[in-house]
Design an enzyme around this catalytic site. Structure first.
Site, PDB file in Angstrom:
ATOM      1  CG  ASP A  34      -2.270  -0.563   0.961  1.00  0.00           C
ATOM      2  OD1 ASP A  34      -2.542  -0.849  -0.208  1.00  0.00           O
ATOM      3  OD2 ASP A  34      -3.043  -0.734   1.913  1.00  0.00           O
ATOM      4  CD  GLU A 117     -16.786   6.175   7.102  1.00  0.00           C
ATOM      5  OE1 GLU A 117     -17.412   5.128   7.364  1.00  0.00           O
ATOM      6  OE2 GLU A 117     -17.195   7.037   6.313  1.00  0.00           O
ATOM      7  CE  LYS A 119      -8.670   3.417   1.679  1.00  0.00           C
ATOM      8  NZ  LYS A 119      -8.330   1.999   1.450  1.00  0.00           N
ATOM      9  CG  ASP A 121      -6.775  -3.711   3.660  1.00  0.00           C
ATOM     10  OD1 ASP A 121      -7.107  -3.525   2.474  1.00  0.00           O
ATOM     11  OD2 ASP A 121      -5.659  -4.139   3.999  1.00  0.00           O
ATOM     12  CE1 TYR A 227     -17.514   2.856   1.465  1.00  0.00           C
ATOM     13  CE2 TYR A 227     -16.937   1.080   2.965  1.00  0.00           C
ATOM     14  CZ  TYR A 227     -16.845   1.675   1.719  1.00  0.00           C
ATOM     15  OH  TYR A 227     -16.100   1.085   0.728  1.00  0.00           O
ATOM     16  CE  LYS A 315      -4.205   3.867   2.470  1.00  0.00           C
ATOM     17  NZ  LYS A 315      -3.785   3.631   1.094  1.00  0.00           N
ATOM     18  CB  CYS A 420      15.292  -6.229 -26.178  1.00  0.00           C
ATOM     19  SG  CYS A 420      13.804  -7.156 -25.744  1.00  0.00           S
ATOM     20  CB  CYS A 423      13.672  -9.386 -29.716  1.00  0.00           C
ATOM     21  SG  CYS A 423      13.813  -7.585 -29.518  1.00  0.00           S
ATOM     22  CB  CYS A 438      12.730  -3.487 -26.621  1.00  0.00           C
ATOM     23  SG  CYS A 438      12.842  -4.530 -28.078  1.00  0.00           S
ATOM     24  CB  CYS A 444      10.190  -7.144 -29.203  1.00  0.00           C
ATOM     25  SG  CYS A 444      10.503  -7.573 -27.476  1.00  0.00           S
TER      26      CYS A 444
END
Length: 697
Positions: A34, A117, A119, A121, A227, A315, A420, A423, A438, A444
């Protein structure tokens, strides 16, 4: 930061966060923490604020969740289910309150209350009741279309099948979650039976609700907190607090820790109280949500593309852990970006086992930022290092630091590849770009596969049964090489052909016919999904819709892009005049469509399709379908509020006046735009005229 560096960084962030959204919302298997997810989103927003014209069409700030997965029916939300903006500090909360006051033109001395309020998860869910009966339940999905989990939702103890004395239409929104005790018991039983053990309660709740067998869901101890609400036929109350209390009286579980706060100080004080109780709540939370209490003010504040202006999530800080970085691998994305990934000795961080982490780019590995300044005090990252992992819940982990005292003597500086790995093509790093890309294009394999995956994804063509793994198999076996090949699968591997899909291992008549039918249905594709599905760099879902609404049809769009290929003239100006379309996106669009190989591939695809105009936002307002420009100072509402109102009425809001402008709204101080409108004969009205037109007089 210069413009080129900003452009490159926005591209990198878009790729990282898109992958994170898919992993979190579709697969219930987060790849970022998070905290890291929030940090990347915040950095993206900061760069966009500095360089608003560089904002990408696939900007993370324009995305909500991820498209629904196959296996479930789909439900279109009558009102979008949005995500929340984030605050990470007390200063951020103060800035949020100031932004609300500024948008409303509300002086400091005027009262402004907020609810606060926890949060939760868990997994967002919308419950629709008609005449008091539950008729369907849908996950958030991509915010517009969710998964139909009605049968599963009926098994959740906290979700009533009927509600008395409710409005005729009532959509109740909230979070499905699992308590710590129930989670521990579920994992203990699963372990004893040799079944799947979940990493954390959030994954357990999401995985349980999204079972194709409702009996499995019924056996899982899921709970639900209400909510919010979506469509309602009659108001629940005049304030957020009273509306939530009304939901409680209707029989829904609401969080007892919600409280009303008179000012910023009270909001932050309640955040501290909840943070102290976090470990003893018995369920996971990752912050505190603040909402403007007055629903009338919420309505005035309105919505951004993905978040409401009247709410934010404060948060909690991140969690950390240490482990060994075993090796660094390079992944090649749809746009050719070479993205380094750390493979780690698995470690548990915040209740989730982490074995991979993003390393962003070669600068990050070397211990410097995109401007060349030291990060981690200049400490580089090497294979074999003892590294600190940064996460806070369920988003993509990152390596935050290195312990040099534990670095093996054999560890060597990492040499980022210049070719790359897929390729062998050169992978140059353009000036100002933090990412190597690339140069192989469609030759590719990694880029070709990723482009095909992107085209069939839920947000693009949404072809049921043709998932990422199958695309990779078909590409490997030579059945698919470019997008147009998808729509010739039936003619090449259908009935009567020497090699038939139904004879492939794991297939039969029914499954083959179902796939062919899904492909046939996808050939009639909305224009915005087609434009997004082409996978053009910087073109995301939101701006694809803006472009599609502006041009209306594929023929109009294609003609305009050809005319704008030299990046000059009226068609180029018209493209740049679309509000939300910046120079970088416009250049990417016209340049891609002007390249012969890309153009030929797209033409072969279009020949198999029937592109459909996008659904108009509204058709019953006096400005529906018209292009409006605002200029000067507005005194009765802010410019942002006026723009949001116009778009809600079905208008297109442009940033500059052109011959295609239908109406200019000019407040005091109007300058060059008003002059140009007069020269072009564009109708001009003042703010009073706009208020009357908008039905606000």
């Amino acid at each position: 930061m210069d413009r080129e560096t900003a452009q490159s960084e926005l591209a990198r962030l878009a790729d990282l966060l898109s992958e994170a959204n898919t992993a979190y919302h579709q697969q219930d298997a987060p790849t970022l923490t998070d905290a890291e997810y929030d940090r990347l989103n915040r950095r993206n927003a900061e760069i966009e604020a500095l360089f608003p014209d560089l904002k990408r069409t696939d900007s993370p700030s324009e995305q909500v969740g991820a498209a629904p997965i196959s296996g479930f029916g789909k439900i279109k939300h009558s009102r979008r289910m949005l995500s929340l903006g984030n605050a990470f500090s007390d200063d951020d909360v103060e800035d949020f309150v100031k932004s609300v006051r500024s948008y409303l033109g509300l002086p400091e001395e005027n009262p402004l209350a907020f609810t606060a309020e926890p949060k939760i998860d868990g997994l967002s869910l919308s419950l629709r009741y008609e005449n008091g009966k539950l008729v369907h339940a849908a996950t958030r999905g991509d915010g517009q279309i969710g998964e139909d989990v009605t049968a599963n939702a009926r098994t959740v103890q906290d979700i009533p099948a009927t509600v008395a004395h409710a409005p005729d239409v009532l959509e109740v929104r909230g979070e499905v979650y699992m308590s710590h005790a129930d989670f521990a018991d579920l994992n203990a039983r699963a372990s004893q039976a040799g079944g799947k053990v979940f990493a954390n309660p959030r994954n357990a709740a999401a995985g349980s609700l999204r079972q194709l067998n409702p009996d499995v869901t019924a056996s899982r101890p899921l709970r639900f907190f209400a909510y919010a609400w979506g469509e309602i036929s009659a108001p629940l109350a005049d304030t957020q607090a009273d509306a939530v209390n009304r939901l409680s009286k209707l029989g829904f579980q609401t969080n007892p820790l919600m409280t009303l706060c008179a000012d910023t100080a009270a909001m932050i004080a309640h955040y501290r109280r909840i943070e102290e109780q976090r470990a003893t709540l018995g369920y996971d939370i990752d912050g505190v949500v603040y909402k403007v209490n007055d629903l009338g003010l919420q309505n005035r504040l309105g919505l951004r593309s993905t978040t409401p202006r009247w709410a934010t999530a404060h948060k909690f800080p991140a969690e950390l852990a240490w482990t060994t970085l075993e090796r660094i691998e390079i992944q090649v994305g749809r746009t050719g970006a070479l993205s380094p990934v750390a493979r780690l000795v698995p470690v548990t961080v915040g209740g989730v086992v982490v074995s991979n982490a993003t390393l962003h780019n070669e600068d990050y590995i070397a211990g410097r930022d995109s401007a060349g300044q030291p990060i981690r005090d200049g400490r580089d990252i090497r294979e074999g290092d003892w590294v600190q992992i940064y996460r806070a819940g369920d988003v993509i982990p990152k390596i935050a630091d290195v312990d040099l005292s534990r670095r093996p003597t054999t560890a060597q500086p990492y040499e980022f590849p210049e070719k790359c790995p897929e390729c062998g093509s050169d992978a140059p790093r353009e000036p100002g770009d933090s990412v190597r890309r690339c140069s192989g294009g469609l030759i590719c394999p990694a880029q070709a596969v990723e482009r095909l995956r992107h085209l069939v994804s839920r947000a693009a063509f949404d072809i049921d049964g043709l998932g990422a793994k199958l695309v990779e198999e078909f590409y490997r076996d030579g059945w698919l090489a470019e997008p147009a090949d998808i729509f010739t699968l039936k003619s090449r591997f259908g009935p009567g052909q020497p090699r038939q899909l139904k004879n492939r291992e794991g297939w039969g008549d029914t499954s083959a016919n179902n796939l062919f039918s899904a492909i046939d249905a996808a050939s009639t594709v909305p224009l915005d999904r087609l434009i997004f599905g082409l996978g053009i760099r910087h073109v995301g879902e939101t701006n694809a819709r803006l472009i599609a609404r502006h041009y209306g049809t594929w023929d109009n769009f294609e003609t305009a892009m050809r005319a704008a290929a030299d990046q000059s003239g009226p068609e180029w100006e018209d493209l740049l005049g679309i509000d939300g379309i910046g120079t970088v996106l416009a250049q990417s669009l016209v340049t891609t469509l002007a390249q012969p190989a890309e153009r030929a591939s797209i033409d072969r695809l279009i020949a198999k399709l029937d592109p459909q105009p996008v659904e108009a936002a509204r058709s019953d307002s006096p400005v529906a379908g018209k292009t409006l420009v605002f200029t000067g100072s507005l005194e009765r509402m802010t410019r942002a509020e006026a723009k949001a109102r116009a778009e809600a009425m079905g208008a297109k809001v442009a940033g500059s006046v052109s011959a295609r402008t239908d109406l200019l709204i000019a407040g005091p101080g109007a300058g060059s735009k008003a002059k140009k409108a007069a020269e072009l004969g564009v109708e001009t009205i003042d703010e009073d005229g706009w208020m009357a037109l908008a039905g606000l007089a």
